[in-house]
Scaffold this active site. Structure first.
Site, PDB file in Angstrom:
ATOM      1  N   ASP A 126       0.838  -1.197   0.000  1.00 41.08           N
ATOM      2  CA  ASP A 126       0.000   0.000   0.000  1.00 41.08           C
ATOM      3  C   ASP A 126       0.872   1.247   0.000  1.00 41.08           C
ATOM      4  O   ASP A 126       0.552   2.241  -0.651  1.00 41.08           O
ATOM      5  CB  ASP A 126      -0.884   0.023   1.250  1.00 41.08           C
TER       6      ASP A 126
ATOM      7  N   ASP B  84       0.675   4.208  -2.654  1.00 39.90           N
ATOM      8  CA  ASP B  84       0.417   5.598  -2.284  1.00 39.90           C
ATOM      9  C   ASP B  84       1.502   6.510  -2.845  1.00 39.90           C
ATOM     10  O   ASP B  84       1.226   7.625  -3.278  1.00 39.90           O
ATOM     11  CB  ASP B  84       0.353   5.747  -0.758  1.00 39.90           C
TER      12      ASP B  84
ATOM     13  N   SER C 218     -14.020   8.161  -1.964  1.00 36.24           N
ATOM     14  CA  SER C 218     -12.766   7.665  -1.420  1.00 36.24           C
ATOM     15  C   SER C 218     -12.255   8.733  -0.450  1.00 36.24           C
ATOM     16  O   SER C 218     -12.953   9.719  -0.214  1.00 36.24           O
ATOM     17  CB  SER C 218     -11.827   7.453  -2.585  1.00 36.24           C
ATOM     18  N   LEU C 219     -11.073   8.562   0.091  1.00 36.60           N
ATOM     19  CA  LEU C 219     -10.572   9.542   1.061  1.00 36.60           C
ATOM     20  C   LEU C 219      -9.217  10.075   0.625  1.00 36.60           C
ATOM     21  O   LEU C 219      -8.401   9.333   0.085  1.00 36.60           O
ATOM     22  CB  LEU C 219     -10.409   8.883   2.433  1.00 36.60           C
TER      23      LEU C 219
ATOM     24  N   GLU D  18     -11.738   7.909  13.930  1.00 40.62           N
ATOM     25  CA  GLU D  18     -12.095   6.489  14.047  1.00 40.62           C
ATOM     26  C   GLU D  18     -11.108   5.633  13.256  1.00 40.62           C
ATOM     27  O   GLU D  18     -10.475   6.119  12.320  1.00 40.62           O
ATOM     28  CB  GLU D  18     -13.528   6.265  13.538  1.00 40.62           C
TER      29      GLU D  18
ATOM     30  N   LYS E 201      -9.302   3.389  10.611  1.00 39.08           N
ATOM     31  CA  LYS E 201      -9.505   3.116   9.193  1.00 39.08           C
ATOM     32  C   LYS E 201      -9.307   1.614   9.008  1.00 39.08           C
ATOM     33  O   LYS E 201      -8.205   1.089   9.200  1.00 39.08           O
ATOM     34  CB  LYS E 201      -8.499   3.893   8.348  1.00 39.08           C
TER      35      LYS E 201
ATOM     36  N   ASP F 192      -8.933  -1.918   7.266  1.00 34.37           N
ATOM     37  CA  ASP F 192      -8.350  -2.369   6.009  1.00 34.37           C
ATOM     38  C   ASP F 192      -9.228  -3.473   5.419  1.00 34.37           C
ATOM     39  O   ASP F 192      -8.975  -4.650   5.581  1.00 34.37           O
ATOM     40  CB  ASP F 192      -6.932  -2.887   6.269  1.00 34.37           C
TER      41      ASP F 192
ATOM     42  N   ARG G 281     -18.604  -1.069  -3.610  1.00 33.90           N
ATOM     43  CA  ARG G 281     -18.400   0.286  -4.089  1.00 33.90           C
ATOM     44  C   ARG G 281     -18.180   0.339  -5.598  1.00 33.90           C
ATOM     45  O   ARG G 281     -18.632   1.267  -6.255  1.00 33.90           O
ATOM     46  CB  ARG G 281     -17.189   0.903  -3.392  1.00 33.90           C
TER      47      ARG G 281
ATOM     48  N   GLU H  31     -17.619  -1.044   6.164  1.00 34.40           N
ATOM     49  CA  GLU H  31     -16.499  -1.838   5.676  1.00 34.40           C
ATOM     50  C   GLU H  31     -16.705  -3.326   5.938  1.00 34.40           C
ATOM     51  O   GLU H  31     -17.056  -3.719   7.047  1.00 34.40           O
ATOM     52  CB  GLU H  31     -15.232  -1.365   6.411  1.00 34.40           C
TER      53      GLU H  31
ATOM     54  N   TYR I  51     -20.165   2.713   9.325  1.00 35.27           N
ATOM     55  CA  TYR I  51     -19.582   3.995   9.755  1.00 35.27           C
ATOM     56  C   TYR I  51     -20.094   5.188   8.966  1.00 35.27           C
ATOM     57  O   TYR I  51     -19.681   6.305   9.202  1.00 35.27           O
ATOM     58  CB  TYR I  51     -18.051   3.950   9.722  1.00 35.27           C
TER      59      TYR I  51
ATOM     60  N   LYS J 174     -13.159  12.908  10.622  1.00 35.48           N
ATOM     61  CA  LYS J 174     -14.341  13.426   9.928  1.00 35.48           C
ATOM     62  C   LYS J 174     -14.920  14.591  10.716  1.00 35.48           C
ATOM     63  O   LYS J 174     -15.055  14.492  11.946  1.00 35.48           O
ATOM     64  CB  LYS J 174     -15.403  12.325   9.819  1.00 35.48           C
TER      65      LYS J 174
ATOM     66  N   LYS K 234      -2.737   8.094   7.473  1.00 35.96           N
ATOM     67  CA  LYS K 234      -2.228   6.718   7.326  1.00 35.96           C
ATOM     68  C   LYS K 234      -1.090   6.448   8.305  1.00 35.96           C
ATOM     69  O   LYS K 234      -0.311   7.333   8.628  1.00 35.96           O
ATOM     70  CB  LYS K 234      -1.707   6.500   5.882  1.00 35.96           C
TER      71      LYS K 234
ATOM     72  N   CYS L 202      13.716 -31.650  -3.265  1.00 36.31           N
ATOM     73  CA  CYS L 202      13.067 -31.308  -1.998  1.00 36.31           C
ATOM     74  C   CYS L 202      14.054 -31.482  -0.844  1.00 36.31           C
ATOM     75  O   CYS L 202      14.650 -32.547  -0.698  1.00 36.31           O
ATOM     76  CB  CYS L 202      11.857 -32.219  -1.806  1.00 36.31           C
TER      77      CYS L 202
ATOM     78  N   CYS M  38      12.979 -34.620   1.455  1.00 33.15           N
ATOM     79  CA  CYS M  38      12.950 -36.035   1.085  1.00 33.15           C
ATOM     80  C   CYS M  38      13.807 -36.364  -0.134  1.00 33.15           C
ATOM     81  O   CYS M  38      13.914 -37.524  -0.516  1.00 33.15           O
ATOM     82  CB  CYS M  38      11.512 -36.496   0.846  1.00 33.15           C
TER      83      CYS M  38
ATOM     84  N   CYS N  84       7.498 -30.222  -4.349  1.00 33.11           N
ATOM     85  CA  CYS N  84       8.079 -31.546  -4.189  1.00 33.11           C
ATOM     86  C   CYS N  84       7.154 -32.565  -4.839  1.00 33.11           C
ATOM     87  O   CYS N  84       5.942 -32.519  -4.657  1.00 33.11           O
ATOM     88  CB  CYS N  84       8.216 -31.829  -2.703  1.00 33.11           C
TER      89      CYS N  84
ATOM     90  N   CYS O 155       7.395 -37.967   1.347  1.00 34.93           N
ATOM     91  CA  CYS O 155       8.013 -36.758   1.898  1.00 34.93           C
ATOM     92  C   CYS O 155       7.519 -36.507   3.327  1.00 34.93           C
ATOM     93  O   CYS O 155       6.321 -36.388   3.559  1.00 34.93           O
ATOM     94  CB  CYS O 155       7.671 -35.559   1.019  1.00 34.93           C
TER      95      CYS O 155
HETATM   96  S1  IVH Z   1     -15.435   7.003   5.268  1.00 33.35           S
HETATM   97  C1  IVH Z   1     -17.042   9.665   2.368  1.00 33.35           C
HETATM   98  N1  IVH Z   1     -14.445   5.691   7.308  1.00 33.35           N
HETATM   99  O1  IVH Z   1     -11.232   3.656   3.178  1.00 33.35           O
HETATM  100  C2  IVH Z   1     -15.943   8.848   2.860  1.00 33.35           C
HETATM  101  N2  IVH Z   1     -13.864   4.978   5.132  1.00 33.35           N
HETATM  102  O2  IVH Z   1      -9.477   5.100   1.431  1.00 33.35           O
HETATM  103  C3  IVH Z   1     -16.258   7.422   2.789  1.00 33.35           C
HETATM  104  N3  IVH Z   1     -12.453   3.000   5.080  1.00 33.35           N
HETATM  105  O3  IVH Z   1     -13.487   3.708   0.526  1.00 33.35           O
HETATM  106  C4  IVH Z   1     -15.381   6.584   3.566  1.00 33.35           C
HETATM  107  N4  IVH Z   1     -12.318   2.699   7.251  1.00 33.35           N
HETATM  108  O4  IVH Z   1     -13.468   1.641   2.082  1.00 33.35           O
HETATM  109  C5  IVH Z   1     -14.494   5.800   5.974  1.00 33.35           C
HETATM  110  N5  IVH Z   1     -13.690   4.598   9.191  1.00 33.35           N
HETATM  111  C6  IVH Z   1     -13.746   4.691   7.885  1.00 33.35           C
HETATM  112  C7  IVH Z   1     -13.073   3.804   7.035  1.00 33.35           C
HETATM  113  C8  IVH Z   1     -13.149   3.974   5.654  1.00 33.35           C
HETATM  114  C9  IVH Z   1     -11.969   2.233   6.075  1.00 33.35           C
HETATM  115  C10 IVH Z   1     -12.186   2.754   3.656  1.00 33.35           C
HETATM  116  C11 IVH Z   1     -13.369   2.870   2.759  1.00 33.35           C
HETATM  117  C12 IVH Z   1     -12.996   3.954   1.795  1.00 33.35           C
HETATM  118  C13 IVH Z   1     -11.508   3.896   1.842  1.00 33.35           C
HETATM  119  C14 IVH Z   1     -10.860   5.189   1.380  1.00 33.35           C
END
Ligand code: IVH
Length: 706
Positions: free
Chosen positions: A50, A54, A99-100, A133, A135, A137, A156, A193, A245, A309, A333, A427, A430, A445, A451
C-alpha cells in the site's frame, strides 16, 4: 517505439522535469496505477505494498500540480477504485461512494484543519469537533434498508456503479437483516467496511492450504475474495464481518452530528468501528492517532490509519467534495513499519502440500513493536527479482500484511563474495525432484507419498472417505503413528497388524497405548482389512496427486481400466513425443498441464516404490465399464442444495457411472438440475433458463435406483 518504452524520469523532482518528460511520466504512472488498481480491486492480488502504491499516486499528483495542462483523461486522480467485475448485476449508487484523501504526517493533518476553517470561513481558533475512528483495512459496501428490512447490498465498484452482492452480504457477519427499534428512516442506506479478523484469516488460510485452494496474502484480500464470490454458499463459509460507519441516501436526516448518528446506527443493530473518539482539537486528534498506532497490534482486525471526519453534518454538507473525496474527511495513514537487519541465510520450507517456500532467516529486529526474525521471500522469482543473498543487509517491512516482507537489499552494504542464491531443484526434506508447473510461481516436491513434510497430510487424505475410507483413523491417530515411526507411507497401514503381533514388533503393542484398548485395536485392523480390495479410481484418488481429484481419477480409471496398463502407459508417456502421452492428453477433461503432473508423479522413483509397496498389500479392482445405455448417458447434471438419502459424492459417482457428466455450475448446457432443500442461486438460475429441475426422489426414479 511507443512513448512508454523510453526511460522513465522516475524519481526526478517534478520541478526539474521538462514538459516532455512530465507527459511521459504521467502516461507511465496512469498505466502502472491502473494495473495496480486492477490487481487490487478485481483480482484481489496486489503486487505492491500500500505504501508503494500511495507513493505512485502522490508522485502523479505532484506532477499534475506542476503541469496542470498535461492532466490526462485517464488520469488516476480522476478514477475511484476499479470498475465492477463481470458476473454480478450492476447497482448504480444514488449518491457516489467516495474515497478519502490521505495525510501522511502531522503537518498534513494541520493543513486539513486549515482547509476546513478557510472553506467554512470560520474565525481562526473556532472549535471544530472531529470524529477520529480507525480506518479498517477492508472493502466498502452499502446496505439498503426499506422499512427496516435489508433489500439490497452492493460493493463500491468504481464509486458510481457497484456490484449487487445482496446474497453475499446477507450471509456476512454483523449485517442486520432487519433493524432493531422503530425510529429508523423508511429508506436508509448504511455504508461501511467488510473485513476479516486476523484470527479468522489465519484459520481460513490454513483450511485453504489443506484443500489446496488459494491462500490470501492478507485479511483484506481474503475479505474481498470472500465477498465477491458468485456462489453465496461459498461466502457463507467465510468469516467476514461488517462495520457500519457512514450512510448514503436516507429518506430523512439522521442527526445533527456524526457522533450522534453513530449512536443511532449502533441502536439499529450495526457494529461500529471502535475505538472512535470525538475530538475537540488538533492535539486531541493526534493523541488518538498515537493511541491507535500503539494499540494497533492488539486490535483483532487490521487498521491502516485513522479517519478524521468533521462532526457537524451541516458543515459536512457545506464542505462537499472535490474530485473523488469529501472535503470534510481525511485518512491519516500509519507509516509502513520498516527496519534494517542482516539476512543470515535463506531456508527452504516444505509446506503440507509440498510447496517449497523460501524463508529469510534474519538477525532479530524490532519492527513496529514486534520482534521479527523470519520473513517470507514468496518464491524463487521474488529472490531473483530482488537479488537477495545470504549476509545481505535488507529492509524489512510490516505493512497490511501479517507476514513481514523483505522490501529491498541495501546494495552498498553487500559483503564481498556474496553469491547469488540457487533455488534447489530437489526437496530438502525427502530428496525427490522439486518441479515448477507451467505458469506457476511455486516449485513443488513431487515425492508426495514419502516426503515427511507432507506425510501426515497425505496419509489423512489416503484414508479419507472418498479414498480408502478407513474408519477409526483420524488425523490424531495418523499423527501418533507417524511420530512413533510406525507409518511412513500408505503401505505401512496394511502391515500394521502383522507388525503389532510379531515377536519384537511394535513395542509396546498398540492395545497398551493410552487411549487404545483391545477392542479399538481389533476394530481398526478390521477396518483396514476391509479395504484390501479397492476400486481402481479410489486407489488413484487416494495417492493424492496434484489436480487428480475424484473426477479425474475416475476418467483415468475408465480409460485405462487396469492399474497395470495405466502404469505401463505412464512409463511410456515420460517421452512426451510418445503416443502414450498424446493418449493421456486426449482424454476429455485432462489437459496437458494435468497430464504432465501425472506423468511426473509416476516418474519419481520414490513414488513408484511406494505404489509397489502398496500393491503388495491390496488388490486393485479393474474399473467397471461405463453404462452407455442409461437414460442419463451423455447428459450434464448439476446437484445443488442438501441431498437427504445419499452424500453428494455418492450421487456424483452414481451419475458418472451411468455415463453422465456432473457439473458444478448451471448453464444452458445443463440437462438436469437435482435440487434439495436449501438450494439457492443455482436453482434460481435453472428456473430462469427453464431447465428440468428434479427433486432427489424424481432423480432416483429417473435413473431407476432407490
Ligand atoms: S469514510 C465519504 N471511514 O477507506 C468517505 N472509510 O481510502 C467514505 N475505510 O473507501 C469513507 N475505514 O473503504 C471511511 N472509518 C472509515 C473507514 C473507511 C476504512 C475505507 C473505505 C474507503 C476507503 C478510502
Amino acid at each position: 517505439m511507443s512513448e512508454l518504452d523510453e526511460m522513465p524520469a522516475d524519481g526526478v523532482d517534478p520541478a526539474d522535469l521538462s514538459n516532455e518528460e512530465a507527459a511521459r511520466e504521467l502516461a507511465r504512472l496512469a498505466q502502472e496505477i491502473a494495473e495496480h488498481d486492477r490487481n487490487y480491486h478485481q483480482l484481489d492480488a496486489p503486487t505492491i505494498s500500500d505504501a508503494d502504491y500511495d507513493a505512485l499516486r502522490r508522485r502523479n499528483q505532484a506532477i499534475e500540480a506542476r503541469f496542470p495542462d498535461l492532466i490526462r483523461a485517464d488520469s488516476p486522480s480522476r478514477q475511484v477504485g476499479a470498475a465492477p467485475a463481470q458476473g454480478f448485476r450492476k447497482v448504480r449508487h444514488a449518491l457516489p461512494m467516495l474515497s478519502l484523501d490521505n495525510a501522511f504526517d502531522d503537518d498534513d493533518v494541520a493543513e486539513f484543519y486549515g482547509r476546513v476553517e478557510r472553506f467554512l470561513g470560520l474565525e481562526a481558533g473556532t472549535r471544530i469537533d472531529i470524529v477520529a475512528e480507525p480506518k479498517i483495512d477492508g472493502l466498502s459496501a452499502a446496505l439498503l434498508y426499506e422499512n427496516g428490512t435489508l433489500v439490497r447490498g452492493a460493493t463500491r465498484g468504481d464509486g458510481e456503479t457497484g456490484e449487487d452482492v445482496t446474497n453475499n452480504l446477507r450471509v456476512t457477519g454483523d449485517v442486520p437483516h432487519s433493524l432493531t427499534g422503530s425510529d429508523y428512516p423508511e429508506r436508509l442506506e448504511i455504508r461501511g467496511e467488510v473485513y476479516m479478523r486476523r484470527d479468522d484469516f489465519f484459520a481460513l488460510n490454513e483450511a485453504q492450504e489443506t484443500a489446496e485452494k488459494q491462500v490470501f496474502a492478507n485479511p483484506r484480500n481474503a475479505a474481498a475474495g470472500s465477498l465477491r464470490q458468485l456462489d453465496f454458499e461459498v461466502t457463507m463459509t467465510r468469516p467476514i464481518r461488517f462495520f457500519g460507519y457512514a450512510w448514503g441516501e436516507t429518506s430523512e436526516p439522521l442527526a445533527d452530528s456524526l457522533w450522534s448518528a453513530r449512536e443511532r446506527l449502533s441502536g439499529w443493530g450495526f457494529t461500529l468501528n471502535e475505538p472512535a473518539r470525538l475530538c475537540g482539537s488538533l492535539n486531541d486528534v493526534l493523541s488518538h492517532y498515537r493511541h491507535l498506532e500503539e494499540s494497533r497490534v492488539s486490535l483483532p482486525f487490521d487498521i491502516d490509519g485513522v479517519v478524521y471526519k468533521v462532526d457537524r453534518l451541516d458543515w459536512q454538507t457545506r464542505l462537499g467534495m472535490v474530485s473523488r473525496a469529501p472535503r470534510w474527511a481525511v485518512a491519516h495513514k500509519f507509516p509502513a513499519e520498516k527496519a534494517q537487519t542482516v539476512l543470515k541465510e535463506i531456508d527452504i520450507q516444505v509446506g503440507r502440500t509440498g510447496t517449497l517456500t523460501p524463508v529469510a532467516r534474519l538477525e532479530p529486529v524490532t519492527v513496529g513493536g514486534v520482534v521479527v526474525s523470519n520473513a517470507t521471500l514468496h518464491n524463487e522469482d521474488e529472490i531473483e527479482r530482488k537479488d537477495v543473498r545470504a549476509r545481505d543487509t535488507v529492509v524489512v517491512q510490516r505493512a497490511g500484511d501479517v507476514i513481514p516482507q523483505i522490501v529491498e537489499v541495501v546494495m552498498d552494504r553487500r559483503p564481498k563474495g556474496a553469491r547469488r542464491f540457487k533455488f534447489p531443484d530437489v526437496c530438502p526434506e525427502c530428496g525427490s525432484a522439486a518441479l515448477r508447473e507451467q505458469d506457476e510461481a511455486a516449485r513443488r516436491c513431487t515425492g508426495g507419498l514419502i516426503c515427511p513434510a507432507q506425510a501426515v497430510e497425505r496419509l489423512r487424505h489416503f484414508v479419507s472417505r472418498n479414498a480408502f475410507n478407513i474408519e477409526g483413523l483420524g488425523e490424531k491417530q495418523i499423527l501418533a503413528f507417524w511420530q512413533e515411526g510406525l507409518v511412513k507411507e500408505p503401505a505401512d497401514l496394511f502391515t500394521l497388524s502383522r507388525r503389532n503381533n510379531d515377536e519384537g514388533g511394535i513395542d509396546p503393542p498398540l492395545h497398551e497405548w493410552e487411549g487404545w484398548g483391545q477392542t479399538s485395536v481389533r476394530n481398526l485392523f478390521a477396518a483396514i482389512d476391509l479395504r484390501r480390495d479397492i476400486g481402481f479410481d479410489r486407489f488413484l484418488y487416494a495417492l493424492g496427486i496434484r489436480h487428480v481429484g475424484q473426477a479425474t481419477a475416475r476418467l483415468l480409471s475408465r480409460h485405462y481400466e487396469t492399474l497395470d496398463s495405466f502404469l505401463d502407459a505412464m512409463e511410456a508417456a515420460r517421452d512426451r513425443d510418445a503416443q502414450a502421452f498424446s493418449d493421456l492428453v486426449d482424454i476429455d477433461g485432462i489437459g496437458p498441464k494435468v497430464a504432465d503432473i501425472i506423468v511426473e508423479f509416476f516418474a519419481e522413483p520414490h513414488n513408484l516404490t511406494a505404489v509397489e509397496d502398496l500393491r503388495r498389500e491390496v488388490r486393485v479392482q479393474d474399473a467397471e465399464p461405463v453404462e452407455s445405455e442409461s437414460v442419463i448417458a451423455g447428459k450434464t447434471v448439476v446437484f445443488t442444495g442438501t441431498l437427504e438419502t445419499v452424500t453428494r459424492a455418492e450421487a456424483k459417482a452414481k451419475a458418472e457411472a451411468l455415463g453422465a457428466k456432473v457439473a458444478g455450475s448451471v448453464s444452458a448446457k445443463t440437462d438436469f438440475v437435482v435440487a434439495g432443500p436449501g438450494a439457492g442461486s443455482k436453482l434460481k438460475k435453472a428456473e430462469e433458463l427453464n431447465l428440468t429441475v428434479l427433486s432427489e426422489a424424481d432423480w432416483f426414479n429417473l435413473i431407476g435406483a432407490a
